[in-house]
Design a protein around this motif. Structure first.
Motif, PDB file in Angstrom:
ATOM      1  N   UNK A 354       7.111  79.997  40.767  1.00  0.00           N
ATOM      2  CA  UNK A 354       8.030  78.740  41.245  1.00  0.00           C
ATOM      3  C   UNK A 354       9.378  78.476  41.059  1.00  0.00           C
ATOM      4  N   UNK A 355      10.030  78.610  42.477  1.00  0.00           N
ATOM      5  CA  UNK A 355      11.271  78.584  42.570  1.00  0.00           C
ATOM      6  C   UNK A 355      12.175  76.778  42.155  1.00  0.00           C
ATOM      7  N   UNK A 356      12.546  76.497  41.036  1.00  0.00           N
ATOM      8  CA  UNK A 356      12.991  75.337  40.823  1.00  0.00           C
ATOM      9  C   UNK A 356      13.970  74.620  41.674  1.00  0.00           C
ATOM     10  N   UNK A 357      15.048  75.845  42.007  1.00  0.00           N
ATOM     11  CA  UNK A 357      15.794  75.535  42.765  1.00  0.00           C
ATOM     12  C   UNK A 357      15.779  74.616  44.038  1.00  0.00           C
ATOM     13  N   UNK A 374      19.588  65.578  42.241  1.00  0.00           N
ATOM     14  CA  UNK A 374      19.101  67.445  42.075  1.00  0.00           C
ATOM     15  C   UNK A 374      19.941  67.965  42.323  1.00  0.00           C
ATOM     16  N   UNK A 375      21.128  67.261  43.295  1.00  0.00           N
ATOM     17  CA  UNK A 375      22.359  68.977  43.861  1.00  0.00           C
ATOM     18  C   UNK A 375      22.752  69.249  42.058  1.00  0.00           C
ATOM     19  N   UNK A 376      22.594  69.110  41.037  1.00  0.00           N
ATOM     20  CA  UNK A 376      23.454  69.337  40.083  1.00  0.00           C
ATOM     21  C   UNK A 376      21.832  70.372  39.601  1.00  0.00           C
ATOM     22  N   UNK A 377      21.333  70.209  39.680  1.00  0.00           N
ATOM     23  CA  UNK A 377      20.342  70.796  38.834  1.00  0.00           C
ATOM     24  C   UNK A 377      19.323  71.433  39.878  1.00  0.00           C
ATOM     25  N   UNK A 378      20.197  71.875  41.538  1.00  0.00           N
ATOM     26  CA  UNK A 378      19.497  72.687  42.206  1.00  0.00           C
ATOM     27  C   UNK A 378      20.448  73.852  41.772  1.00  0.00           C
ATOM     28  N   UNK A 379      21.681  73.525  41.999  1.00  0.00           N
ATOM     29  CA  UNK A 379      22.709  74.261  41.284  1.00  0.00           C
ATOM     30  C   UNK A 379      22.579  74.670  39.885  1.00  0.00           C
ATOM     31  N   UNK A 380      22.205  74.252  38.959  1.00  0.00           N
ATOM     32  CA  UNK A 380      21.623  75.098  37.769  1.00  0.00           C
ATOM     33  C   UNK A 380      20.564  75.671  37.257  1.00  0.00           C
ATOM     34  N   UNK A 382      19.456  77.423  40.361  1.00  0.00           N
ATOM     35  CA  UNK A 382      20.091  78.711  41.087  1.00  0.00           C
ATOM     36  C   UNK A 382      20.817  79.343  40.260  1.00  0.00           C
ATOM     37  N   UNK A 383      22.096  78.907  39.510  1.00  0.00           N
ATOM     38  CA  UNK A 383      22.506  80.005  38.706  1.00  0.00           C
ATOM     39  C   UNK A 383      21.758  80.840  38.080  1.00  0.00           C
ATOM     40  N   UNK A 384      21.030  79.857  36.896  1.00  0.00           N
ATOM     41  CA  UNK A 384      20.074  80.945  36.291  1.00  0.00           C
ATOM     42  C   UNK A 384      18.797  80.564  36.249  1.00  0.00           C
ATOM     43  N   UNK A 385      17.985  81.033  36.897  1.00  0.00           N
ATOM     44  CA  UNK A 385      16.132  80.704  37.808  1.00  0.00           C
ATOM     45  C   UNK A 385      15.508  80.850  36.460  1.00  0.00           C
ATOM     46  N   UNK A 386      16.139  81.218  35.185  1.00  0.00           N
ATOM     47  CA  UNK A 386      15.116  80.675  34.219  1.00  0.00           C
ATOM     48  C   UNK A 386      15.598  80.366  33.166  1.00  0.00           C
ATOM     49  N   UNK A 387      16.448  79.016  33.245  1.00  0.00           N
ATOM     50  CA  UNK A 387      16.811  78.356  32.103  1.00  0.00           C
ATOM     51  C   UNK A 387      15.755  78.017  31.470  1.00  0.00           C
ATOM     52  N   UNK A 388      15.497  77.729  30.120  1.00  0.00           N
ATOM     53  CA  UNK A 388      14.055  76.903  29.432  1.00  0.00           C
ATOM     54  C   UNK A 388      14.812  75.754  29.285  1.00  0.00           C
ATOM     55  N   UNK A 389      15.754  74.394  29.759  1.00  0.00           N
ATOM     56  CA  UNK A 389      15.948  73.421  29.685  1.00  0.00           C
ATOM     57  C   UNK A 389      16.862  73.929  30.967  1.00  0.00           C
ATOM     58  N   UNK A 390      17.031  71.924  31.052  1.00  0.00           N
ATOM     59  CA  UNK A 390      18.389  71.542  31.833  1.00  0.00           C
ATOM     60  C   UNK A 390      19.632  71.579  31.093  1.00  0.00           C
ATOM     61  N   UNK A 392      20.221  73.359  28.686  1.00  0.00           N
ATOM     62  CA  UNK A 392      20.807  74.813  28.001  1.00  0.00           C
ATOM     63  C   UNK A 392      21.554  74.968  29.506  1.00  0.00           C
ATOM     64  N   UNK A 393      22.859  74.394  29.871  1.00  0.00           N
ATOM     65  CA  UNK A 393      22.929  74.606  31.293  1.00  0.00           C
ATOM     66  C   UNK A 393      24.598  73.978  30.632  1.00  0.00           C
ATOM     67  N   UNK A 394      25.259  74.145  30.809  1.00  0.00           N
ATOM     68  CA  UNK A 394      26.307  74.006  30.229  1.00  0.00           C
ATOM     69  C   UNK A 394      26.567  72.440  30.956  1.00  0.00           C
ATOM     70  N   UNK A 395      26.999  72.253  31.990  1.00  0.00           N
ATOM     71  CA  UNK A 395      27.463  71.331  32.687  1.00  0.00           C
ATOM     72  C   UNK A 395      26.182  69.733  32.311  1.00  0.00           C
ATOM     73  N   UNK A 396      25.331  69.721  31.993  1.00  0.00           N
ATOM     74  CA  UNK A 396      23.914  68.848  31.456  1.00  0.00           C
ATOM     75  C   UNK A 396      24.550  68.634  29.815  1.00  0.00           C
ATOM     76  N   UNK A 397      24.549  69.834  29.282  1.00  0.00           N
ATOM     77  CA  UNK A 397      24.845  69.700  27.930  1.00  0.00           C
ATOM     78  C   UNK A 397      25.825  68.331  27.626  1.00  0.00           C
TER      79      UNK A 397
END
Length: 479
Positions: A354-357, A374-380, A382-390, A392-397
């Motif tokens: 499954x492609x979350x982006x 949702x745009x920010x989530x898609x970007x996250x 797209x940059x890293x399809x294997x994120x364990x969690x949102x 773990x993305x610098x923006x959301x952190x």
């Protein structure tokens, strides 16, 4: 009659009829059939000018009018009806033909139907369609589950009729068998949670800041002009602004405060439990709605002591409104993170890729889900399809870090005043649970070993252990 139709739609209720019209408007010849013949006749009489509709009186006639490989879309809304139509049509199809279920089916039923159809060489595709009756007609968000071979044949048609965002179709092939309906189920669950967050924010603003429904509508429109921009906020503001024509009272004051205790939310929570996926925010939303309809219990609790009911002064009320925005935003991030986790847990369980982006993009134009977040989530993803969690993305952190003080103060204020915020509180509790370096679950494991010999794991040794609690000085037994 010659086989000319590109696709068939079976089941011409509101959703099926509008889907057939959408295909026809895009130049596809659509074979149509309903077990109630008058629906077929009404569709052609009222909307026949929109494109080419090929009516069929029975299943054999419908199948004969389809080009090969045949594409047959079922739009029945009841489980038994979908099974009946599938069982009736599948024997008439040839290997390589495609049966598509566009209903709100449970993904487990879709997996069952896909396995049975595969034995006959027929593809079964479960399609999650979002956007309501209007969206189905003008461009829905679509998530597709099924084989890649089936999507290669069916996908271009679905992409043509779907909504578009940034020039790209809001249609995604999200995995095998039941993946499309699973993602749709999670979609419905997160939409329900979004609604609950806004209801809790409304309750706090009214009872703590003394705002009227119209005032809160204006506040929500201010929120919508920023990072919380979403269609649901606009809808909510419109509801809060509405005045009841019969009484002249705010509409929200004349509506019964009880929610439906059925629906996909319950199904999503049960699925999360089966997968051991921590969808705590959705669970609390479902239980909050169940509590609202439990009138016997509410009657027993009414009048019992609560918190401070005093309202804030004007200056503090303004600051409180700003804190609520932070709490809404942070809570939404946690809820969406739980939704993505549910999708990832199911993908691991059922072998879906499954492609979350792609899912975030597919949801981007859906009316109730449409939001800038949702745009920010898609970007996250797209940059890293294997994120364990949102997170773990610098923006959301960073966003969660900035929200810490107002988020906690908002929940604390509601608690002190006895205002229920079950979904927001669950979001904060989930955040604190997952960030904790060590949890008190160790004590729970010890308790379980003591009263039930359930055993436990140690942090310093491999394996499973049990303590003889009748003689705790005796060395633990490796079990």
């Amino acid at each position: 009659m010659e086989a000319t139709a590109h696709i068939a739609v079976v089941g011409l209720g509101v959703m099926g009829r509008n889907l057939a019209r959408n295909f026809a408007r895009h130049g596809y010849d659509v074979a149509v059939h309903d077990r109630i013949p008058s629906r077929t006749h009404a569709l052609i009489k009222e909307f026949g000018h929109e494109g080419t509709f090929v009516p069929a009186e029975n299943p054999e006639q419908l199948v004969a009018r389809l080009r090969s490989p045949r594409r047959l879309m079922i739009m029945e809304q009841e489980r038994d009806a979908t099974d009946a139509v599938t069982d009736r049509f599948t024997p008439l199809l040839a290997p390589g033909d495609i049966v598509v279920d566009g209903s709100r089916a449970h993904f487990a039923d879709t997996r069952r139907r896909e396995a049975a159809s595969r034995e006959r060489g027929v593809h079964f595709v479960g399609v999650g369609i979002s956007g309501g009756a209007d969206g189905v007609l003008h461009g829905p968000s679509i998530t597709v589950g099924g084989s890649e071979k089936a999507y290669a044949v069916l996908g271009p048609m679905l992409e043509t009729i779907s909504a578009r965002f940034d020039g790209k179709a809001c249609c995604a092939h999200v995995g095998g068998d039941g993946a499309g309906h699973y993602v749709k189920m999670v979609h419905d669950g997160i939409a329900r949670t979004d609604s609950q967050f806004l209801a809790e924010a409304y309750d706090m603003l009214r009872k703590t800041a003394g705002c009227s429904p119209g005032d809160i509508a204006a506040i929500f429109r201010t929120y919508a002009s920023g990072r919380l921009n979403s269609d649901l906020l606009g809808i909510t503001a419109e509801v809060l602004d509405h005045v009841d024509a019969r009484t002249g009272s705010p509409f929200v004051d004349v509506v019964a405060d009880t929610a439906d205790r059925s629906g996909t939310g319950h199904r999503t929570v049960r699925t999360a439990l089966d997968l051991a996926s921590p969808a705590t925010v959705l669970a609390q939303t479902v239980f909050a709605h169940s509590s609202s309809g439990h009138l016997r219990l509410r009657s027993a609790y009414r009048g019992l002591p609560g918190g401070d009911t005093g309202q804030l002064g004007p200056a503090e009320a303004e600051r409180f409104c700003a804190r609520v925005e932070h709490a809404l935003y942070a809570s939404r991030i946690i809820a969406y993170d739980q939704a993505w986790t549910m999708v990832q847990d199911a993908a691991a369980q059922y072998g879906w890729k499954i492609d979350l982006a792609a899912i975030a993009h597919a949801w981007r134009t859906d009316g109730i889900m449409r939001s800038a977040l949702l745009d920010r989530m898609r970007e996250a993803y797209t940059v890293n399809p294997y994120l364990n969690s949102l997170l773990a993305d610098p923006f959301f952190a960073e966003e969660i870090a900035q929200a810490q003080v107002p988020w906690r103060e908002t929940i604390a204020s509601a608690t002190r005043r006895g205002i229920p915020v079950p979904a927001m509180a669950a979001a904060l509790a989930s955040y604190d649970t997952l960030r904790a370096p060590r949890l008190p679950t160790a004590l729970v494991q010890g308790q379980r070993d003591h009263f039930g010999a359930h055993a436990y794991h140690r942090i310093d040794l491999p394996g499973t252990y049990h303590t003889d609690w009748s003689n705790p000085e005796r060395p633990e037994a490796h079990v």
